[in-house]
Design a protein around this motif. Structure first.
Motif, mmCIF file in Angstrom:
data_model
loop_
_atom_site.group_PDB
_atom_site.id
_atom_site.type_symbol
_atom_site.label_atom_id
_atom_site.label_comp_id
_atom_site.label_asym_id
_atom_site.label_seq_id
_atom_site.Cartn_x
_atom_site.Cartn_y
_atom_site.Cartn_z
ATOM 1 N N GLY A 9 66.638 82.642 35.068
ATOM 2 C CA GLY A 9 68.147 81.235 33.925
ATOM 3 C C GLY A 9 66.874 79.999 33.302
ATOM 4 O O GLY A 9 65.709 79.892 33.467
ATOM 5 N N LEU A 10 67.992 79.699 33.509
ATOM 6 C CA LEU A 10 67.023 78.412 33.167
ATOM 7 C C LEU A 10 67.731 76.773 34.515
ATOM 8 O O LEU A 10 69.551 76.969 34.339
ATOM 9 N N VAL A 11 66.756 75.978 34.400
ATOM 10 C CA VAL A 11 66.948 75.251 36.124
ATOM 11 C C VAL A 11 66.691 74.250 35.273
ATOM 12 O O VAL A 11 65.198 73.919 34.939
ATOM 13 N N GLN A 12 66.753 72.632 36.209
ATOM 14 C CA GLN A 12 66.388 71.642 35.956
ATOM 15 C C GLN A 12 64.721 71.611 36.786
ATOM 16 O O GLN A 12 64.724 71.868 38.142
ATOM 17 N N ALA A 13 63.791 70.961 36.236
ATOM 18 C CA ALA A 13 62.984 70.682 37.395
ATOM 19 C C ALA A 13 63.554 70.054 38.983
ATOM 20 O O ALA A 13 64.395 68.780 38.885
ATOM 21 N N GLY A 14 63.243 71.038 40.104
ATOM 22 C CA GLY A 14 63.666 70.833 41.320
ATOM 23 C C GLY A 14 64.594 71.359 41.545
ATOM 24 O O GLY A 14 65.198 71.532 43.226
ATOM 25 N N GLY A 15 65.010 71.840 40.866
ATOM 26 C CA GLY A 15 65.717 73.319 41.501
ATOM 27 C C GLY A 15 65.945 74.085 41.498
ATOM 28 O O GLY A 15 64.254 74.091 42.128
ATOM 29 N N SER A 16 66.283 75.685 41.947
ATOM 30 C CA SER A 16 66.322 76.284 42.598
ATOM 31 C C SER A 16 66.598 77.635 41.755
ATOM 32 O O SER A 16 67.671 77.630 41.269
ATOM 33 N N PRO A 87 58.566 72.627 35.803
ATOM 34 C CA PRO A 87 58.067 73.259 34.755
ATOM 35 C C PRO A 87 56.896 74.620 34.145
ATOM 36 O O PRO A 87 57.363 74.444 33.893
ATOM 37 N N GLU A 88 56.458 74.241 35.040
ATOM 38 C CA GLU A 88 54.867 75.025 34.666
ATOM 39 C C GLU A 88 55.280 76.174 35.198
ATOM 40 O O GLU A 88 54.343 76.712 35.173
ATOM 41 N N ASP A 89 56.366 76.176 35.764
ATOM 42 C CA ASP A 89 56.657 77.570 36.565
ATOM 43 C C ASP A 89 57.243 78.986 35.431
ATOM 44 O O ASP A 89 57.881 79.480 35.788
ATOM 45 N N THR A 90 57.453 77.432 34.605
ATOM 46 C CA THR A 90 57.993 78.657 33.266
ATOM 47 C C THR A 90 57.304 79.522 33.078
ATOM 48 O O THR A 90 56.008 79.603 32.832
ATOM 49 N N ALA A 91 57.938 81.148 33.255
ATOM 50 C CA ALA A 91 57.316 82.282 32.777
ATOM 51 C C ALA A 91 58.539 82.919 32.737
ATOM 52 O O ALA A 91 59.657 82.672 33.564
ATOM 53 N N VAL A 92 57.729 84.616 31.913
ATOM 54 C CA VAL A 92 58.310 85.795 32.686
ATOM 55 C C VAL A 92 57.890 86.014 33.725
ATOM 56 O O VAL A 92 56.769 86.358 33.895
ATOM 57 N N TYR A 93 58.875 86.742 34.613
ATOM 58 C CA TYR A 93 58.666 86.882 36.225
ATOM 59 C C TYR A 93 59.207 88.444 35.744
ATOM 60 O O TYR A 93 59.606 88.950 35.064
ATOM 61 N N TYR A 94 58.347 88.916 36.743
ATOM 62 C CA TYR A 94 57.904 90.532 37.035
ATOM 63 C C TYR A 94 57.858 91.352 38.591
ATOM 64 O O TYR A 94 56.621 90.224 38.939
ATOM 65 N N CYS A 95 58.601 92.185 38.301
ATOM 66 C CA CYS A 95 58.582 92.743 39.802
ATOM 67 C C CYS A 95 57.394 93.818 39.545
ATOM 68 O O CYS A 95 57.495 94.694 38.819
ATOM 69 N N LEU A 116 62.967 86.164 32.774
ATOM 70 C CA LEU A 116 62.655 84.768 32.371
ATOM 71 C C LEU A 116 63.176 83.598 33.570
ATOM 72 O O LEU A 116 63.990 83.314 33.330
ATOM 73 N N VAL A 117 62.502 82.930 33.591
ATOM 74 C CA VAL A 117 62.615 81.442 33.800
ATOM 75 C C VAL A 117 62.451 80.138 33.402
ATOM 76 O O VAL A 117 61.369 80.268 32.497
ATOM 77 N N THR A 118 63.068 79.666 33.189
ATOM 78 C CA THR A 118 62.696 78.489 32.653
ATOM 79 C C THR A 118 63.006 76.770 33.468
ATOM 80 O O THR A 118 64.392 77.035 33.857
ATOM 81 N N VAL A 119 62.126 76.518 33.117
ATOM 82 C CA VAL A 119 62.348 74.723 34.067
ATOM 83 C C VAL A 119 62.621 73.800 33.489
ATOM 84 O O VAL A 119 60.555 73.840 32.595
ATOM 85 N N SER A 120 62.914 72.770 33.081
ATOM 86 C CA SER A 120 63.231 72.288 31.774
ATOM 87 C C SER A 120 63.289 70.543 32.860
ATOM 88 O O SER A 120 63.086 70.670 34.081
ATOM 89 N N SER A 121 61.738 69.862 32.279
ATOM 90 C CA SER A 121 61.443 68.934 33.155
ATOM 91 C C SER A 121 62.653 67.639 32.639
ATOM 92 O O SER A 121 64.245 67.258 32.163
#
Length: 121
Positions: A9-16, A87-95, A116-121
């Motif tokens: 999902g979409l999360v702000q920088a510093g989030g989990s 923000p650099e953690d933004t990517a499609v994560y595959y197991c 998809l994980v999207t990290v906004s700054s």
């Protein structure tokens, strides 16, 4: 074997965020399981692995201290707890599930469809 990832999902920088991946069609407890990610325009990057025996856990340097992988053999599920997201953690994560060591990065893995994980700054 089939793998179904969820939790992106979409999360702000510093989030989990917590990703989950259910593995079916095989003997889950026999597999080493883990996560990789692919950012736009970049190659797939190994993130974390958890050995079938539970004795070995591997993390990429880029996520050490921020991400935690775990597995529940009763639920055939592997998790990736991600904290202090950047923000650099933004990517499609595959197991993935494979036979081998926790840090193995070669071919022969069974892959899920990605989340998809999207990290906004």
């Amino acid at each position: 074997v089939q793998l179904q990832a969820s939790g992106g999902g979409l999360v702000q920088a510093g989030g989990s965020l917590r990703l989950s991946c259910v593995v079916s069609g095989g003997s889950f407890s026999s597999y080493t399981v883990g996560w990789s990610r692919q950012a736009p325009g970049k190659e797939r990057e190994f993130v974390a692995g958890f050995s079938w025996s539970g004795g070995r856990i591997y993390y990429a340097d880029s996520v050490k201290g921020r991400f935690a992988i775990s597995r529940d053999n009763d639920k055939n599920t592997v998790y990736l707890e991600m904290t202090s997201l950047k923000p650099e953690d933004t990517a499609v994560y595959y197991c993935a599930a494979w036979y081998g060591s926790a840090g193995y990065e070669g071919p022969g893995k069974n892959w899920g469809q990605g989340t998809l994980v999207t990290v906004s700054s």
